[in-house]
Design an enzyme around this catalytic site. Sequence first.
Site, PDB file in Angstrom:
ATOM      1  N   HIS A  79       0.014   8.545  19.328  1.00 21.54           N
ATOM      2  CA  HIS A  79      -0.143   9.988  19.159  1.00 21.54           C
ATOM      3  C   HIS A  79       1.245  10.600  19.381  1.00 21.54           C
ATOM      4  O   HIS A  79       2.040  10.071  20.170  1.00 21.54           O
ATOM      5  CB  HIS A  79      -1.127  10.481  20.223  1.00 21.54           C
ATOM      6  CG  HIS A  79      -1.494  11.926  20.138  1.00 21.54           C
ATOM      7  ND1 HIS A  79      -0.689  12.932  20.604  1.00 21.54           N
ATOM      8  CD2 HIS A  79      -2.600  12.540  19.641  1.00 21.54           C
ATOM      9  CE1 HIS A  79      -1.278  14.101  20.408  1.00 21.54           C
ATOM     10  NE2 HIS A  79      -2.446  13.890  19.817  1.00 21.54           N
ATOM     11  N   ASP A  85      -0.992   5.356  27.727  1.00 23.11           N
ATOM     12  CA  ASP A  85      -1.614   6.603  27.294  1.00 23.11           C
ATOM     13  C   ASP A  85      -3.113   6.338  27.213  1.00 23.11           C
ATOM     14  O   ASP A  85      -3.595   5.677  26.290  1.00 23.11           O
ATOM     15  CB  ASP A  85      -1.035   7.014  25.935  1.00 23.11           C
ATOM     16  CG  ASP A  85      -1.710   8.266  25.383  1.00 23.11           C
ATOM     17  OD1 ASP A  85      -2.707   8.722  25.978  1.00 23.11           O
ATOM     18  OD2 ASP A  85      -1.246   8.761  24.343  1.00 23.11           O
ATOM     19  N   GLN A 145      -7.561   8.342  25.204  1.00 23.36           N
ATOM     20  CA  GLN A 145      -8.755   7.953  24.464  1.00 23.36           C
ATOM     21  C   GLN A 145      -9.484   6.772  25.118  1.00 23.36           C
ATOM     22  O   GLN A 145     -10.406   6.215  24.511  1.00 23.36           O
ATOM     23  CB  GLN A 145      -8.389   7.576  23.013  1.00 23.36           C
ATOM     24  CG  GLN A 145      -7.769   8.698  22.210  1.00 23.36           C
ATOM     25  CD  GLN A 145      -8.731   9.846  21.904  1.00 23.36           C
ATOM     26  OE1 GLN A 145      -9.941   9.745  22.109  1.00 23.36           O
ATOM     27  NE2 GLN A 145      -8.189  10.947  21.404  1.00 23.36           N
ATOM     28  N   LYS A 151     -11.093  15.874  27.376  1.00 23.44           N
ATOM     29  CA  LYS A 151     -11.653  14.817  26.508  1.00 23.44           C
ATOM     30  C   LYS A 151     -12.723  14.010  27.237  1.00 23.44           C
ATOM     31  O   LYS A 151     -13.209  13.007  26.714  1.00 23.44           O
ATOM     32  CB  LYS A 151     -10.544  13.879  26.039  1.00 23.44           C
ATOM     33  CG  LYS A 151      -9.573  14.507  25.036  1.00 23.44           C
ATOM     34  CD  LYS A 151      -8.604  13.453  24.528  1.00 23.44           C
ATOM     35  CE  LYS A 151      -7.349  14.018  23.929  1.00 23.44           C
ATOM     36  NZ  LYS A 151      -7.523  14.639  22.629  1.00 23.44           N
ATOM     37  N   CYS A 206      -2.233  14.135  14.649  1.00 20.94           N
ATOM     38  CA  CYS A 206      -1.020  13.981  15.474  1.00 20.94           C
ATOM     39  C   CYS A 206      -0.541  12.537  15.509  1.00 20.94           C
ATOM     40  O   CYS A 206      -0.053  12.066  16.563  1.00 20.94           O
ATOM     41  CB  CYS A 206      -1.240  14.508  16.889  1.00 20.94           C
ATOM     42  SG  CYS A 206      -1.597  16.252  16.923  1.00 20.94           S
TER      43      CYS A 206
HETATM   44  N1  7TS Z   1      -2.699  10.681  23.467  1.00 21.59           N
HETATM   45  C1  7TS Z   1      -3.718  10.378  22.651  1.00 21.59           C
HETATM   46  C2  7TS Z   1      -4.011   8.940  22.327  1.00 21.59           C
HETATM   47  C3  7TS Z   1      -4.503  11.392  22.123  1.00 21.59           C
HETATM   48  O1  7TS Z   1      -5.519  11.086  21.316  1.00 21.59           O
HETATM   49  C4  7TS Z   1      -4.204  12.736  22.447  1.00 21.59           C
HETATM   50  C5  7TS Z   1      -4.960  13.890  21.857  1.00 21.59           C
HETATM   51  C6  7TS Z   1      -3.151  12.988  23.329  1.00 21.59           C
HETATM   52  C7  7TS Z   1      -2.404  11.930  23.815  1.00 21.59           C
HETATM   53  C8  7TS Z   1      -2.789  14.364  23.768  1.00 21.59           C
HETATM   54  O2  7TS Z   1      -3.810  14.929  24.514  1.00 21.59           O
HETATM   55  P1  7TS Z   1      -3.673  16.420  25.028  1.00 21.59           P
HETATM   56  O3  7TS Z   1      -4.929  16.672  25.772  1.00 21.59           O
HETATM   57  O4  7TS Z   1      -2.472  16.466  25.871  1.00 21.59           O
HETATM   58  O5  7TS Z   1      -3.546  17.278  23.809  1.00 21.59           O
HETATM   59  N2  7TS Z   1      -5.605  13.589  20.673  1.00 21.59           N
HETATM   60  C9  7TS Z   1      -6.141  14.491  19.821  1.00 21.59           C
HETATM   61  C10 7TS Z   1      -6.760  14.106  18.650  1.00 21.59           C
HETATM   62  O6  7TS Z   1      -6.909  12.950  18.276  1.00 21.59           O
HETATM   63  N3  7TS Z   1      -7.178  15.219  18.006  1.00 21.59           N
HETATM   64  O7  7TS Z   1      -6.838  16.282  18.714  1.00 21.59           O
HETATM   65  C11 7TS Z   1      -6.184  15.848  19.854  1.00 21.59           C
END
Ligand code: 7TS
Length: 448
Positions: free
Chosen positions: A159, A236, A239, A262, A401
């Site tokens: 990401h 990371d 997910q 999430k 992303c």
């Molecule tokens: N890393 C991964 C693997 C992610 O899927 C996401 C967000 C992030 C980092 C960043 O998370 P945040 O909460 O800091 O924004 N992924 C997604 C997605 O797949 N669609 O919208 C956000």
Amino acid sequence: MTTEVRFALGAKQDRRPGFSRENPDESRPPARFVPSTRLDPLALRADFPILAREVHGKPLAYLDNAASTQKPQAVIETLSEFYRTHYANIHRGVHTLSEEATLAYEEARDKVAAFINAPDRSGVIFVRNATEAINLVAYTWGRASVGPGDRVVVTEMEHHSNLVPWQLLTQEVGAELTHVRVTDEGRLDLESLDHLLQGPVKLVAFTHVSNVLGTVNPAREIVARAHAAGARVLVDAAQSVPHLPMDVEALDCDFLAFSGHKMCGPTGVGVLYGRPELLEEMPPFLTGGGMIRRVTRTEATWNDLPWKFEAGTSAIAEAVGLGVAVDYLSAVGMEAVWAHERELTAYALECLAEMPEVRVIGPPAGERSGVVAFTVEGIHPHDLAQVLDGEGVAIRAGHHCAQPLHARFGLEATARASFYLYNAREEVDRLVEGIKKAQDLFIRRPGG
Ligand code: 7TS
């Protein structure tokens, strides 16, 4: 006072999810609740008020969980109750409300620590989200530890949040950024990792579970290989922590990042887990109130962990809400959540495989989480998502992303369905019906 706060904030969370409202005698679960490794998504749905709404006159099928998940009643009520009865700023007042709020906030930290099996609560730092957690490491540990000629290894499936911070760091200090390759099947090429590890590697930063391919990477194996090469490891887990049982001690990584929103929690709160001994050595990230021990006109010293990295007023109510989200997920059982998502994904892949115009990217069922990204011949993913929205089915379309990953597969965009504990097989059927409807609309079929 302590008992009072525990009682007030624990009242909702202690209910077993999935049956609380239909069951006046809360000490006895109803027959349809199946504990252990199976869950009943239809029963759990009753805990999520938003899932009862309609979109364009159709029942909502929310299949955009990789972007963010919906919130159970217990979390929503906690936010409201906390603001109504316990709210004040934390760690500073001696008055009752401040003490209550501090206790609730620190209890949330303990819950999160237990949820990921963190050996030490001082390594659990509340940040805004996974993105901020990764930036914290890049700006503090990274600037202090990575120098000219050093190497930082990421993968082609990151990401942007676990890529751009490392691009900036390596550009700034004159280090090299390299990428573990992704195979055509959507797996990490571990041979290319071994090759990249034969050099001055300071850090391996990789996603545990891909937000596009759904691939579950062999995280323990990667951590072990990276450590053997003398590198630090950031996982990371944006997910993975929301979807599978996480044991950070067994994983043995140095840093782990994830977001509360999430995993049934509020927005505005996420977690960086770090090895306390590393966090101790690192310079602070944001500076100011709360993170200091002593300040003179010209100098300052830092607070103990984890507060050294929690500058300014925290997302207090949100952290407390995340603690309740963790209670909720724990009551359902992460084994059950994981098993359910994998079963649903296997079913979705089976249905989509019967549609010759649909191309799914990523590994086969059994090797992936509840994320299914695909293209449909002749239909742009955004058009598909719009038709599905008209049917009440929420999916995401775009690059999610992860532009370098899409480029790797020769794609600009994909459509993506992503599942969570409250999704049911009928919603997969509605996804498939929606795709067929879009095909009828956009592709003139012979005789159609
Ligand atoms: N890393 C991964 C693997 C992610 O899927 C996401 C967000 C992030 C980092 C960043 O998370 P945040 O909460 O800091 O924004 N992924 C997604 C997605 O797949 N669609 O919208 C956000």
